[in-house]
Design a protein around this motif. Structure first.
Motif, mmCIF file in Angstrom:
data_model
loop_
_atom_site.group_PDB
_atom_site.id
_atom_site.type_symbol
_atom_site.label_atom_id
_atom_site.label_comp_id
_atom_site.label_asym_id
_atom_site.label_seq_id
_atom_site.Cartn_x
_atom_site.Cartn_y
_atom_site.Cartn_z
ATOM 1 N N THR A 252 15.603 13.923 -1.745
ATOM 2 C CA THR A 252 15.015 14.062 -0.582
ATOM 3 C C THR A 252 15.129 13.354 0.636
ATOM 4 O O THR A 252 15.319 12.262 0.510
ATOM 5 C CB THR A 252 13.326 14.155 -0.980
ATOM 6 O OG1 THR A 252 12.853 12.822 -1.121
ATOM 7 C CG2 THR A 252 13.221 14.927 -2.367
ATOM 8 N N CYS A 253 14.725 13.847 1.736
ATOM 9 C CA CYS A 253 14.855 12.990 2.992
ATOM 10 C C CYS A 253 13.800 12.018 3.093
ATOM 11 O O CYS A 253 14.030 10.835 3.528
ATOM 12 C CB CYS A 253 14.715 14.068 4.185
ATOM 13 S SG CYS A 253 16.184 15.006 4.423
ATOM 14 N N HIS A 254 12.724 12.273 2.299
ATOM 15 C CA HIS A 254 11.635 11.396 2.165
ATOM 16 C C HIS A 254 12.223 10.193 1.387
ATOM 17 O O HIS A 254 11.843 8.888 1.838
ATOM 18 C CB HIS A 254 10.491 11.964 1.574
ATOM 19 C CG HIS A 254 9.373 10.807 1.209
ATOM 20 N ND1 HIS A 254 8.327 10.464 2.029
ATOM 21 C CD2 HIS A 254 8.983 10.149 0.109
ATOM 22 C CE1 HIS A 254 7.486 9.283 1.554
ATOM 23 N NE2 HIS A 254 7.888 9.525 0.264
ATOM 24 N N GLU A 255 12.772 10.379 0.348
ATOM 25 C CA GLU A 255 13.425 9.145 -0.285
ATOM 26 C C GLU A 255 14.372 8.505 0.525
ATOM 27 O O GLU A 255 14.347 7.181 0.384
ATOM 28 C CB GLU A 255 14.182 9.789 -1.579
ATOM 29 C CG GLU A 255 13.412 10.423 -2.522
ATOM 30 C CD GLU A 255 14.381 10.957 -3.808
ATOM 31 O OE1 GLU A 255 15.358 10.228 -4.276
ATOM 32 O OE2 GLU A 255 14.331 12.173 -3.909
ATOM 33 N N ALA A 256 15.159 9.142 1.320
ATOM 34 C CA ALA A 256 16.167 8.354 2.322
ATOM 35 C C ALA A 256 15.421 7.690 3.594
ATOM 36 O O ALA A 256 15.734 6.985 4.193
ATOM 37 C CB ALA A 256 16.914 9.432 2.862
ATOM 38 N N GLY A 257 13.997 7.873 3.531
ATOM 39 C CA GLY A 257 13.254 7.182 4.575
ATOM 40 C C GLY A 257 13.451 7.843 6.029
ATOM 41 O O GLY A 257 13.398 7.009 7.164
ATOM 42 N N LEU A 258 13.729 9.202 6.111
ATOM 43 C CA LEU A 258 13.823 10.038 7.536
ATOM 44 C C LEU A 258 12.555 10.121 8.227
ATOM 45 O O LEU A 258 12.726 10.697 9.309
ATOM 46 C CB LEU A 258 14.780 10.981 7.286
ATOM 47 C CG LEU A 258 16.433 10.810 7.339
ATOM 48 C CD1 LEU A 258 16.979 9.716 6.553
ATOM 49 C CD2 LEU A 258 17.083 12.193 7.310
ATOM 50 N N GLY A 259 11.605 10.036 7.521
ATOM 51 C CA GLY A 259 10.262 10.203 7.978
ATOM 52 C C GLY A 259 9.991 11.794 8.174
ATOM 53 O O GLY A 259 8.664 12.044 8.830
ATOM 54 N N ILE A 260 10.560 12.763 7.668
ATOM 55 C CA ILE A 260 10.067 14.188 7.573
ATOM 56 C C ILE A 260 9.865 14.315 6.180
ATOM 57 O O ILE A 260 11.023 14.503 5.459
ATOM 58 C CB ILE A 260 11.161 15.064 8.323
ATOM 59 C CG1 ILE A 260 11.327 14.540 9.713
ATOM 60 C CG2 ILE A 260 10.728 16.365 8.490
ATOM 61 C CD1 ILE A 260 12.353 15.173 10.589
ATOM 62 N N ASP A 261 8.742 14.467 5.767
ATOM 63 C CA ASP A 261 8.541 14.808 4.249
ATOM 64 C C ASP A 261 8.969 16.412 3.979
ATOM 65 O O ASP A 261 9.325 16.479 2.880
ATOM 66 C CB ASP A 261 7.163 14.580 4.056
ATOM 67 C CG ASP A 261 6.753 13.039 4.080
ATOM 68 O OD1 ASP A 261 7.603 12.294 3.916
ATOM 69 O OD2 ASP A 261 5.522 12.962 3.767
ATOM 70 N N GLN A 262 8.751 17.273 4.753
ATOM 71 C CA GLN A 262 9.077 18.675 4.483
ATOM 72 C C GLN A 262 9.495 19.465 5.831
ATOM 73 O O GLN A 262 8.458 19.196 6.704
ATOM 74 C CB GLN A 262 7.919 19.366 3.505
ATOM 75 C CG GLN A 262 8.274 20.618 3.050
ATOM 76 C CD GLN A 262 7.320 20.905 1.958
ATOM 77 O OE1 GLN A 262 7.462 20.307 0.806
ATOM 78 N NE2 GLN A 262 6.692 21.960 1.890
ATOM 79 N N TYR A 263 10.407 20.255 5.564
ATOM 80 C CA TYR A 263 10.707 21.300 6.597
ATOM 81 C C TYR A 263 11.094 22.409 6.141
ATOM 82 O O TYR A 263 12.358 22.147 5.652
ATOM 83 C CB TYR A 263 11.706 20.587 7.621
ATOM 84 C CG TYR A 263 11.974 21.527 8.889
ATOM 85 C CD1 TYR A 263 10.975 21.216 10.165
ATOM 86 C CD2 TYR A 263 12.773 22.291 9.070
ATOM 87 C CE1 TYR A 263 11.193 22.044 11.226
ATOM 88 C CE2 TYR A 263 13.058 23.064 10.281
ATOM 89 C CZ TYR A 263 12.277 22.933 11.209
ATOM 90 O OH TYR A 263 12.351 23.721 12.408
#
Length: 338
Positions: A252-263
């Motif tokens: 998930t992009c959350h795991e990667a620290g991108l700051g967007i939990d869901q889109y």
């Protein structure tokens, strides 16, 4: 004195009275259903994802005999779907018409003067959601999503994000990425997600945020690779898709620290305004039946969609929340209509 004929007439009258008393409640409670052909208007061109969904719904209704009338699919994709939505507005009170859309049906009026607001139409259901994935080309110098963001921060002039259309979901997500990560990705609009996938495979852009189905061919062809999915949890599809990798292997992009939990964006069905609650309920239940068929479940799995069914207050709350998130992004980009 009552004659035999009078007694016979009385018995007939009594019988009719009892039969009518029994039949009237049944007629009063009979559910509404369409009595003429139903138009399924697709807010997109032939062959696109919205068109595929519209024609699948038509096929399922026909195969399972879910309606006593015929259905016809009409494509009205002009103006990113605005043509279809305006058709819904002028068809006020017409309960024999549906439109297949996404979140563009309620977000488009924020950025363009189209002559309608989504509240003038009637939400019926959301039948699935699309995840978005951050993709890059094979053998890119960054190995994960965090590395990609660091590369963008170091030299944004050489890194471009491609996507489908402008002022739509792909560009909105790109703007969100820039806002949450203090980056300056340049967005390049293409005609479709398929074209964006081709451009990425040819290394003409650095990344895109395609849905799973839009880039699956290039992933299987070992031309692109997924960096992360914009979801609160990993995708649930464990079958191998590309080599030994499944959708469930994408972090998930959350795991990667991108700051967007869901889109995500929803696959929605609307009716014109000024229809009755009974008419709306009929089509909501029709879409529920469609979504429960083996064909629809196979479609969801094949396209790696998120199984979702929303109606009524839940759907309205979803629309309002999604609109509230998009509005400040549009405002910062200067897109909000005056």
């Amino acid at each position: 004195m009552r004659t035999a004929s009078f007694r016979r007439a009385s018995r007939l009258l009594l019988g009719c009275t009892l039969m009518c008393a029994t039949a009237l409640p049944t007629l009063a409670l009979a559910a509404w259903q369409p009595d003429k052909n139903v138009e399924i208007v697709v807010a997109g061109g032939p062959g696109g994802g919205t068109d595929q969904l519209g024609r699948l719904i038509q096929s399922i209704i026909s195969t399972h005999k879910l309606l006593d009338v015929n259905t016809v699919v009409l494509n009205k994709g002009g103006g990113n779907g605005a043509e279809a939505f305006l058709d819904m507005k002028v068809s006020k009170g017409d309960a024999d018409k549906l439109v297949i859309a996404t979140n563009n049906i309620y977000l488009l009026p924020l950025v363009s003067k189209l002559g309608y607001e989504w509240q003038e139409l009637t939400p019926v259901a959301a039948v699935a959601e699309d995840d978005f994935i951050l993709w890059t080309y094979k053998d890119a110098p960054w190995k994960d999503a965090k590395g990609f963001v660091e590369a963008v921060k170091a030299d944004p002039s050489k890194l471009r994000m491609g996507g489908s259309q402008s002022k739509d979901v792909d560009q909105t997500l790109t703007l969100l990425l820039n806002q949450t990560n203090s980056t300056k990705l340049t967005y390049i609009p293409f005609k479709s997600g398929s074209e964006a996938a081709t451009q990425l495979a040819g290394k003409h852009i650095a990344a895109n945020v395609n849905n799973p189905a839009e880039s699956i061919s290039q992933w299987r062809g070992d031309q692109v690779q997924p960096l992360c999915v914009f979801s609160q949890e990993r995708m649930g599809y464990t079958d191998k898709v590309a080599g030994d990798k499944s959708w469930a292997d994408v972090p998930t992009c959350h795991e990667a620290g991108l700051g967007i939990d869901q889109y995500r964006f929803p696959r929605t069905i609307f009716m014109p305004g000024n229809v009755t609650a009974e008419q709306r309920a009929f089509y909501t239940e029709l879409m529920r039946k469609v979504s429960e068929t083996p064909e629809f479940k196979a479609y969801v799995k094949q396209n790696a969609l998120v199984p979702t069914f929303l109606e009524g207050e839940q759907l309205t709350a979803y629309i309002e929340k999604d609109t509230a998130r998009a509005t400040p992004v549009f405002k910062d980009a200067g897109w909000l209509r005056n």
